[in-house]
Design a protein around this motif. Sequence first.
Motif, PDB file in Angstrom:
ATOM      1  N   LEU A  75       9.763  -8.716  -6.230  1.00 32.00           N
ATOM      2  CA  LEU A  75      10.424  -8.154  -4.852  1.00 32.00           C
ATOM      3  C   LEU A  75       9.899  -6.322  -5.137  1.00 32.00           C
ATOM      4  CD1 LEU A  75      12.979  -9.794  -2.235  1.00 32.00           C
ATOM      5  CD2 LEU A  75       9.590  -9.294  -2.070  1.00 32.00           C
ATOM      6  N   VAL A  76      10.370  -5.954  -5.846  1.00 29.34           N
ATOM      7  CA  VAL A  76      10.311  -4.919  -5.969  1.00 29.34           C
ATOM      8  C   VAL A  76       9.540  -4.319  -7.489  1.00 29.34           C
ATOM      9  CG1 VAL A  76      11.914  -3.261  -7.468  1.00 29.34           C
ATOM     10  CG2 VAL A  76      13.044  -4.367  -6.661  1.00 29.34           C
ATOM     11  N   TYR A  77       8.722  -4.447  -8.218  1.00 26.56           N
ATOM     12  CA  TYR A  77       7.985  -4.484  -8.986  1.00 26.56           C
ATOM     13  C   TYR A  77       6.768  -4.349  -7.915  1.00 26.56           C
ATOM     14  CZ  TYR A  77       4.629  -4.206 -12.571  1.00 26.56           C
ATOM     15  OH  TYR A  77       3.353  -4.503 -13.142  1.00 26.56           O
ATOM     16  N   PRO A  78       6.970  -5.559  -7.255  1.00 30.85           N
ATOM     17  CA  PRO A  78       5.072  -5.968  -6.422  1.00 30.85           C
ATOM     18  C   PRO A  78       5.428  -4.456  -5.516  1.00 30.85           C
ATOM     19  CG  PRO A  78       5.882  -7.876  -6.511  1.00 30.85           C
ATOM     20  CD  PRO A  78       7.378  -7.049  -7.437  1.00 30.85           C
ATOM     21  N   LEU A  79       6.221  -4.286  -4.558  1.00 30.61           N
ATOM     22  CA  LEU A  79       6.316  -3.396  -4.036  1.00 30.61           C
ATOM     23  C   LEU A  79       5.988  -2.313  -4.032  1.00 30.61           C
ATOM     24  CD1 LEU A  79       9.431  -4.724  -1.165  1.00 30.61           C
ATOM     25  CD2 LEU A  79       6.554  -5.252  -0.979  1.00 30.61           C
ATOM     26  N   GLY A  80       6.299  -1.730  -4.912  1.00 30.73           N
ATOM     27  CA  GLY A  80       5.730   0.107  -6.305  1.00 30.73           C
ATOM     28  C   GLY A  80       5.300  -0.582  -6.129  1.00 30.73           C
ATOM     29  N   THR A  81       4.276  -1.322  -6.809  1.00 31.72           N
ATOM     30  CA  THR A  81       2.864  -1.388  -6.556  1.00 31.72           C
ATOM     31  C   THR A  81       2.229  -0.939  -5.650  1.00 31.72           C
ATOM     32  OG1 THR A  81       2.969  -2.810  -9.127  1.00 31.72           O
ATOM     33  CG2 THR A  81       1.023  -2.970  -8.053  1.00 31.72           C
ATOM     34  N   CYS A  82       2.468  -1.822  -4.797  1.00 31.05           N
ATOM     35  CA  CYS A  82       1.767  -1.662  -3.144  1.00 31.05           C
ATOM     36  C   CYS A  82       1.500  -0.014  -3.214  1.00 31.05           C
ATOM     37  CB  CYS A  82       2.500  -2.131  -2.367  1.00 31.05           C
ATOM     38  SG  CYS A  82       1.745  -2.111  -0.747  1.00 31.05           S
ATOM     39  N   ALA A  83       2.529   1.110  -3.158  1.00 30.16           N
ATOM     40  CA  ALA A  83       3.115   2.294  -3.205  1.00 30.16           C
ATOM     41  C   ALA A  83       1.873   3.202  -3.760  1.00 30.16           C
ATOM     42  CB  ALA A  83       4.582   2.775  -3.082  1.00 30.16           C
ATOM     43  N   LEU A  84       2.204   2.766  -4.912  1.00 27.16           N
ATOM     44  CA  LEU A  84       1.619   3.835  -6.255  1.00 27.16           C
ATOM     45  C   LEU A  84       0.005   3.510  -5.569  1.00 27.16           C
ATOM     46  CD1 LEU A  84       1.203   5.310  -8.593  1.00 27.16           C
ATOM     47  CD2 LEU A  84       1.548   3.114  -9.862  1.00 27.16           C
ATOM     48  N   LEU A  85      -0.349   2.178  -5.740  1.00 27.20           N
ATOM     49  CA  LEU A  85      -1.598   1.882  -5.003  1.00 27.20           C
ATOM     50  C   LEU A  85      -1.905   2.859  -4.321  1.00 27.20           C
ATOM     51  CD1 LEU A  85      -2.510  -1.718  -6.692  1.00 27.20           C
ATOM     52  CD2 LEU A  85      -2.724   0.431  -7.832  1.00 27.20           C
ATOM     53  N   GLY A  86      -1.340   2.952  -2.562  1.00 23.68           N
ATOM     54  CA  GLY A  86      -1.613   3.482  -1.377  1.00 23.68           C
ATOM     55  C   GLY A  86      -1.324   4.959  -1.480  1.00 23.68           C
ATOM     56  N   CYS A  87      -0.821   5.147  -3.066  1.00 19.68           N
ATOM     57  CA  CYS A  87      -1.295   6.871  -2.999  1.00 19.68           C
ATOM     58  C   CYS A  87      -2.456   7.143  -3.876  1.00 19.68           C
ATOM     59  CB  CYS A  87      -0.197   7.658  -4.138  1.00 19.68           C
ATOM     60  SG  CYS A  87       1.799   6.954  -2.991  1.00 19.68           S
ATOM     61  N   LEU A  88      -2.645   6.130  -4.939  1.00 15.89           N
ATOM     62  CA  LEU A  88      -4.342   6.370  -5.463  1.00 15.89           C
ATOM     63  C   LEU A  88      -5.201   6.353  -5.084  1.00 15.89           C
ATOM     64  CD1 LEU A  88      -2.921   5.247  -9.154  1.00 15.89           C
ATOM     65  CD2 LEU A  88      -2.270   7.204  -7.819  1.00 15.89           C
ATOM     66  N   ILE A  89      -5.715   5.375  -4.499  1.00 16.56           N
ATOM     67  CA  ILE A  89      -6.548   5.461  -3.593  1.00 16.56           C
ATOM     68  C   ILE A  89      -6.692   5.788  -2.063  1.00 16.56           C
ATOM     69  CG2 ILE A  89      -8.044   3.120  -2.835  1.00 16.56           C
ATOM     70  CD1 ILE A  89      -6.578   1.576  -5.115  1.00 16.56           C
ATOM     71  N   GLY A  90      -5.417   5.603  -1.397  1.00 15.96           N
ATOM     72  CA  GLY A  90      -5.342   5.843   0.298  1.00 15.96           C
ATOM     73  C   GLY A  90      -5.512   4.886   1.255  1.00 15.96           C
ATOM     74  N   GLU A  91      -4.980   4.825   1.803  1.00 19.87           N
ATOM     75  CA  GLU A  91      -4.392   4.209   2.461  1.00 19.87           C
ATOM     76  C   GLU A  91      -5.555   3.732   3.075  1.00 19.87           C
ATOM     77  OE1 GLU A  91      -0.818   5.225   4.925  1.00 19.87           O
ATOM     78  OE2 GLU A  91       0.584   5.514   3.312  1.00 19.87           O
TER      79      GLU A  91
END
Length: 580
Positions: free
Chosen positions: A106-122
């Motif tokens: 949970l923690v690692y995948p959800l952090g990855t989700c947040a990071l990709l949202g910042c990098l690529i744009g929601e």
Amino acid sequence: MPALYALVGCATIYVTFVAQMEGADSFVQFDDNATHLGMISAMSEGASYSALKTTVYPSLPADQTPFSLSSFYPNAWHIAAAIVCEALGCTAPIAENATNIALVALVYPLGTCALLGCLIGERNRAAISAGAFTCLASIAFPLRMLTVHGAFPNLAAFCCLPALAALFVSLLPTRGERLFDPRLAAGFLIASAGCALTHPNSIFTASLLLLPYLLLNYLPRLIPGQGWRRISRSHFLLLTRGLLCLAYVGMWLILFNSPLFSDIVDFVWQFSRTLPEALWNVLTAGYYARFPQYLLGALIIVGLVRALRSGSLRWVGISYILIALVFVLGLTLDYETRRLISGFWYNDPERTAAMLAIAAVPLSSLGLWSVAQVLTGTWLTLQKRLGHRPLHARRVAAAALLVAAAALTCVNFDSRPMGNEPSPFGFASDQVRRTYRFSDDQVYTARERSFVQHVKELVGEDALVLNNPFDGSAFAYAADGINVYYKSCRPSNETQESASIRMSLNEISSSRSVQDAVKKTGARYLLLLDGPKHTEGDVYTMLGDYRADVWAGLNVDDDTQGFELVLSDGVLRLYKIVCD
């Protein structure tokens, strides 16, 4: 989107990890984990919940504590597991496993989700979705760190890195009116402190990940557009970047030579590879395990090329290259020089490989998205040429991503052998099965555990039982709740009583000093299991530091005076100390 990441993360970890374990209370039987489990148990039984100091001994009388093991250690992961242990009334191994599973699923995948949202744009939801299928695609992390060494505080800190990176990128935006978002400053500071208190080397990893973002993306916002005196903007920007890099290297050297990190950077694993081997391991995403993941490696290369060609994402590719250099040089340089490059990670290629797997996730996500885009374009072109009514482009893109993700899942996570060799996840799953069980080749076996439980029924939970920790009984305290005297294999600041017992207990019938030492501790029993099972060059298990002469006093048998046999099962023994 977070629900997708959570669902895929839980499903992946269940199949590759949970389903391979013998039971919820099985655990890694390495030296480090004997200490970790003891610390969790000690906290849940009344020891301090300090984030900086720890001990494997709970609130026992001073005479029942052979070693003074209270020392500095980043303790956040132990605190989390101890809270689980105390709140639910479960054993330390169950709490440890539950905490680790929550982190990696949970923690690692959800952090990855947040990071990709910042990098690529929601708005680009398809590209973000790709990360759900790639963040757990490497066996280097988290699966290898769940089975090798028992470096669970490091595992926990690494699981938090994507979230920390997302906070940093959001804190220093490259667009908008604000140069700095004060609302996120407190969150970033708290997250940084949390990572440092979980394991300090996570901060060094974060600095390698985020320094390129600071230099390439954020710094240009701070440089005046009209130049500075006679220096052009480009030259001033280059000068500023150079000075920041020099400052970073200077800080690295200062910390490297600091006494605070001396025990870490001086620890060198005697593992080496040639430069071509190490580079091939990076290109094929095999990293340290030597099992190439060709499809994943291809996606990473595609994503790396795409990132380096993109102005906003170039820093992601540079971060990956920097960490790849740490991994490669840490394996190929001479032992003295590699300390400077990979010393903050114990010069351990397993940990630097885990860092590389984490840094690769945004790139493999870009690579998977690129494949989906090619499939989308091909399908739409084919539809147009055939004169069919074109489907909605977004629906085609979603379907293409699902097809690409399904192909990645079927190929990458396949555990069936590849010819005469195991597949990467077949190898990793087999490691889990061999590690998380109480088989006869383990230090603490199912038979020994059953015997310990009978001993506990006979003597009670509070009775102090002398033991040789290297025969597996160091785990008896945390796993089965029996109050053994030696809860750790690492003597440190030892009491005189412990030294007498450890070296001369078998002389109790004739030695007044040994009799006094045993009487002072209050011990009435001696537990001996089958072992220690020591082999030369045993670097991974808890027996790597075992020396028979150091524990000579515990060589007791049925003929030793002063001991009465109470319970036995083959070579397993429980003696009552009868010498007054």
